[in-house]
Enzyme design. Structure first.
Site, PDB file in Angstrom:
ATOM      1  N   HIS A   1      -8.995  46.409  41.596  1.00 22.80           N
ATOM      2  CA  HIS A   1     -10.055  45.514  40.703  1.00 22.80           C
ATOM      3  C   HIS A   1     -10.267  47.367  39.329  1.00 22.80           C
ATOM      4  CE1 HIS A   1     -14.249  45.003  39.182  1.00 22.80           C
ATOM      5  NE2 HIS A   1     -13.642  46.187  38.828  1.00 22.80           N
TER       6      HIS A   1
ATOM      7  N   HIS B   1     -10.196  47.765  35.150  1.00 21.33           N
ATOM      8  CA  HIS B   1     -10.285  48.390  33.395  1.00 21.33           C
ATOM      9  C   HIS B   1      -9.230  49.258  33.176  1.00 21.33           C
ATOM     10  CE1 HIS B   1     -13.964  45.876  34.095  1.00 21.33           C
ATOM     11  NE2 HIS B   1     -13.738  46.739  35.839  1.00 21.33           N
ATOM     12  N   LEU B   2      -8.011  48.495  32.277  1.00 22.03           N
ATOM     13  CA  LEU B   2      -7.341  48.800  31.298  1.00 22.03           C
ATOM     14  C   LEU B   2      -7.740  48.993  29.758  1.00 22.03           C
ATOM     15  CD1 LEU B   2      -3.829  47.888  32.818  1.00 22.03           C
ATOM     16  CD2 LEU B   2      -5.125  49.943  33.325  1.00 22.03           C
ATOM     17  N   ARG B   3      -9.059  48.281  28.979  1.00 25.27           N
ATOM     18  CA  ARG B   3      -9.121  48.192  27.985  1.00 25.27           C
ATOM     19  C   ARG B   3      -7.776  47.633  27.192  1.00 25.27           C
ATOM     20  NH1 ARG B   3     -13.603  48.786  30.031  1.00 25.27           N
ATOM     21  NH2 ARG B   3     -14.342  50.533  30.448  1.00 25.27           N
TER      22      ARG B   3
ATOM     23  N   ASN C   1     -13.165  42.020  29.953  1.00 25.32           N
ATOM     24  CA  ASN C   1     -14.080  42.253  29.651  1.00 25.32           C
ATOM     25  C   ASN C   1     -13.559  43.493  28.436  1.00 25.32           C
ATOM     26  OD1 ASN C   1     -13.715  44.248  31.399  1.00 25.32           O
ATOM     27  ND2 ASN C   1     -15.682  45.227  31.349  1.00 25.32           N
TER      28      ASN C   1
ATOM     29  N   LYS D   1     -13.009  36.153  36.397  1.00 30.10           N
ATOM     30  CA  LYS D   1     -14.347  36.988  37.064  1.00 30.10           C
ATOM     31  C   LYS D   1     -15.492  36.408  36.429  1.00 30.10           C
ATOM     32  CE  LYS D   1     -16.272  41.185  37.533  1.00 30.10           C
ATOM     33  NZ  LYS D   1     -15.637  42.280  37.216  1.00 30.10           N
TER      34      LYS D   1
ATOM     35  N   HIS E   1     -18.939  39.727  39.076  1.00 31.13           N
ATOM     36  CA  HIS E   1     -19.881  41.088  39.347  1.00 31.13           C
ATOM     37  C   HIS E   1     -20.871  40.324  39.543  1.00 31.13           C
ATOM     38  CE1 HIS E   1     -21.052  44.711  37.430  1.00 31.13           C
ATOM     39  NE2 HIS E   1     -22.299  44.509  37.672  1.00 31.13           N
TER      40      HIS E   1
ATOM     41  N   HIS F   1     -16.730  45.317  43.822  1.00 33.59           N
ATOM     42  CA  HIS F   1     -17.268  46.866  43.915  1.00 33.59           C
ATOM     43  C   HIS F   1     -18.152  46.645  44.688  1.00 33.59           C
ATOM     44  CE1 HIS F   1     -19.403  45.067  40.090  1.00 33.59           C
ATOM     45  NE2 HIS F   1     -18.526  45.930  39.418  1.00 33.59           N
TER      46      HIS F   1
ATOM     47  N   LEU G   1     -21.837  51.265  36.470  1.00 33.36           N
ATOM     48  CA  LEU G   1     -22.389  49.105  37.098  1.00 33.36           C
ATOM     49  C   LEU G   1     -21.602  48.329  38.647  1.00 33.36           C
ATOM     50  CD1 LEU G   1     -24.026  48.075  34.257  1.00 33.36           C
ATOM     51  CD2 LEU G   1     -25.274  49.313  36.311  1.00 33.36           C
TER      52      LEU G   1
ATOM     53  N   ASP H   1     -12.513  49.646  40.320  1.00 30.26           N
ATOM     54  CA  ASP H   1     -13.256  50.204  38.848  1.00 30.26           C
ATOM     55  C   ASP H   1     -13.054  50.542  37.919  1.00 30.26           C
ATOM     56  OD1 ASP H   1     -14.194  48.280  37.052  1.00 30.26           O
ATOM     57  OD2 ASP H   1     -16.995  49.406  38.626  1.00 30.26           O
TER      58      ASP H   1
ATOM     59  N   HIS I   1     -14.065  55.315  29.144  1.00 28.29           N
ATOM     60  CA  HIS I   1     -14.539  55.561  27.673  1.00 28.29           C
ATOM     61  C   HIS I   1     -14.703  56.998  27.057  1.00 28.29           C
ATOM     62  CE1 HIS I   1     -16.839  51.887  28.561  1.00 28.29           C
ATOM     63  NE2 HIS I   1     -17.437  51.996  29.914  1.00 28.29           N
TER      64      HIS I   1
ATOM     65  N   ALA J   1     -21.142  52.518  30.829  1.00 27.37           N
ATOM     66  CA  ALA J   1     -21.405  52.626  32.352  1.00 27.37           C
ATOM     67  C   ALA J   1     -19.902  52.510  32.733  1.00 27.37           C
ATOM     68  CB  ALA J   1     -22.127  51.745  32.955  1.00 27.37           C
TER      69      ALA J   1
HETATM   70  O1  DOR Z   1     -19.365  50.430  35.368  1.00 23.23           O
HETATM   71  C1  DOR Z   1     -18.966  49.574  34.902  1.00 23.23           C
HETATM   72  N1  DOR Z   1     -17.802  49.875  34.016  1.00 23.23           N
HETATM   73  N2  DOR Z   1     -19.094  48.454  35.607  1.00 23.23           N
HETATM   74  C2  DOR Z   1     -19.054  47.542  35.027  1.00 23.23           C
HETATM   75  O2  DOR Z   1     -18.597  46.430  35.468  1.00 23.23           O
HETATM   76  C3  DOR Z   1     -18.003  47.226  33.700  1.00 23.23           C
HETATM   77  C4  DOR Z   1     -16.899  48.602  33.637  1.00 23.23           C
HETATM   78  C5  DOR Z   1     -16.608  48.947  32.008  1.00 23.23           C
HETATM   79  O3  DOR Z   1     -15.799  47.638  31.851  1.00 23.23           O
HETATM   80  O4  DOR Z   1     -17.052  50.301  31.445  1.00 23.23           O
HETATM   81 ZN    ZN Z   2     -14.743  46.584  36.844  1.00 26.96          ZN
END
Ligand code: DOR
Ligand code: ZN
Length: 359
Positions: A22, A24-26, A50, A107, A144, A182, A227, A255, A259, A271
């Site tokens: 799991h 997030h690579l943006r 996302n 997802k 999620h 998560h 989150l 996860d 940011h 988050a």
């Molecule tokens: O903390 C989080 N950040 N929880 C998520 O479910 C999404 C993620 C994000 O994409 O920043």
């Molecule tokens: Zn996530």
């Protein structure tokens, strides 16, 4: 020790190359800034969809995959596993073709639950046909697991989701592979541990290491806000017990969710914790805290592959016990007003292992 020469104490731990279930690579410059950190530790990662706009179709996923591969450092041997973002408009008839096109899974974001989830699902019944088609096609559902009901306290949202939504969904689709992503609560862990076959959970390093006190006592620490939100000590102990139990239902999923610093340290902060640069080291600390380093390899390098019917990775990674300083910030591309930064987990502190290949 921070700021001094690292002290080498000698212990090493060699693992089969792990998978991050799991991540997030943006996209764009942020993607280029973070992907190397994961590729340095993991052979594969399940990449969350996302983005804005979300990765909704197999064609979107293939295009995103190509951008990830193009952003990899030259020598990296890393396979991104791509996911689709379910919406109430997702076409059930597209699932078999998505699988054939190499999509890993789908997802489910309840609409409004987290970052970029507004295009997510409001009414689970509206995606039931898609879930049936996924089961048929062999695509797992990655969830999620939080309700978005305003009546429900943010600390209870996972437990209520498990009872109201997840348990009925798992029963309605007996052949669907389901992953509670998560997992953060004792209730979530208990559900997964006793669920039917084909149900698993991913566990983040930060939820294994810290609870809500770390975020809220002695000042608010926005970089620990994620989150589902950090929960109680008892919840954390249940997660740690599950992760180190040897049960193949529990697997590593960071996860890691970077940011830009200004978006975390803000009136309404985003988050997500950026754990990728020190991910394996954090898991090693968590497992060592309960004397179970011997179970780290299966959790990190076997459970994911076995659950999804993938081959385990070739090759190894070695953790060398050594105190290593974590930078206070890392580059995150360029913004309108100059270079952007992201603050990694443990920024300005240290981790107790160094990750090394071929030691
Ligand atoms: O903390 C989080 N950040 N929880 C998520 O479910 C999404 C993620 C994000 O994409 O920043
Ligand atoms: Zn996530």
């Amino acid at each position: 020790m921070t700021g001094k020469m690292p002290e080498r104490t000698g212990r090493t731990l060699t693992l089969r190359r792990p998978d991050d279930a799991h991540l997030h690579l943006r996209d764009g410059e942020a993607l280029a800034a973070v992907v190397g950190a994961t590729a340095a530790q993991f052979a594969r990662a399940v990449v969350m969809p996302n983005l804005r706009p979300p990765v909704r179709t197999a064609a979107d996923a293939q295009a995103y995959r190509a951008r990830i591969v193009a952003a990899l450092p030259a020598a990296a041997a890393f396979e991104p596993l791509m996911t689709l973002y379910l919406t109430e408009q997702t076409d059930p008839n597209a699932m078999a073709a998505a699988k054939a096109a190499g999509v890993f899974g789908c997802k489910l974001y309840p609409a409004g639950a987290t970052t970029n989830s507004d295009a997510g699902v409001r009414e689970i019944a509206r995606v039931d046909e898609v879930l049936a088609a996924m089961a048929e096609a062999g695509l797992p559902l990655l969830i999620h697991g939080e309700v978005t009901d305003e009546e429900v306290d943010v600390f209870d949202r996972e437990a209520v989701f498990v009872e109201r939504t997840l348990a009925p969904l798992v029963a309605r689709h007996p052949r669907l592979r389901v992953v509670l992503e998560h997992v953060t609560s004792a209730t979530g862990v208990a559900f997964v541990a006793s669920a039917r076959e084909g149900v698993a959970a991913t566990l983040t390093a930060h939820h294994l290491l810290i609870d809500r006190n770390a975020m809220l006592v002695g000042g608010i620490r926005p970089h620990l806000y994620c989150l589902p939100i950090l929960k109680t000590r008892a919840d954390r102990e249940a997660l740690l017990q599950a992760a180190t139990s040897g049960s193949p239902r529990f697997m590593l999923g960071t996860d890691s969710a970077p940011h830009e610093v200004g978006r975390k340290e803000s009136e309404c902060g985003c988050a997500g914790s950026y754990t990728a640069p020190v991910a394996l080291q954090l898991y090693a600390e968590a497992f060592e805290s309960v004397g179970r380093l011997d179970r780290l390899e299966a959790f990190a390098s076997a459970h994911f592959a076995d659950f999804h019917g993938l081959p385990r990775n070739e090759g190894t990674v070695t953790l060398v016990e050594e105190e290593v300083a974590v930078p206070s910030a890392l580059p995150f591309g360029d913004g309108a007003d100059g270079p952007l930064r992201v603050r990694p987990f443990r920024a300005g502190e240290s981790v107790r292992w160094r990750v090394s290949y071929g030691v």
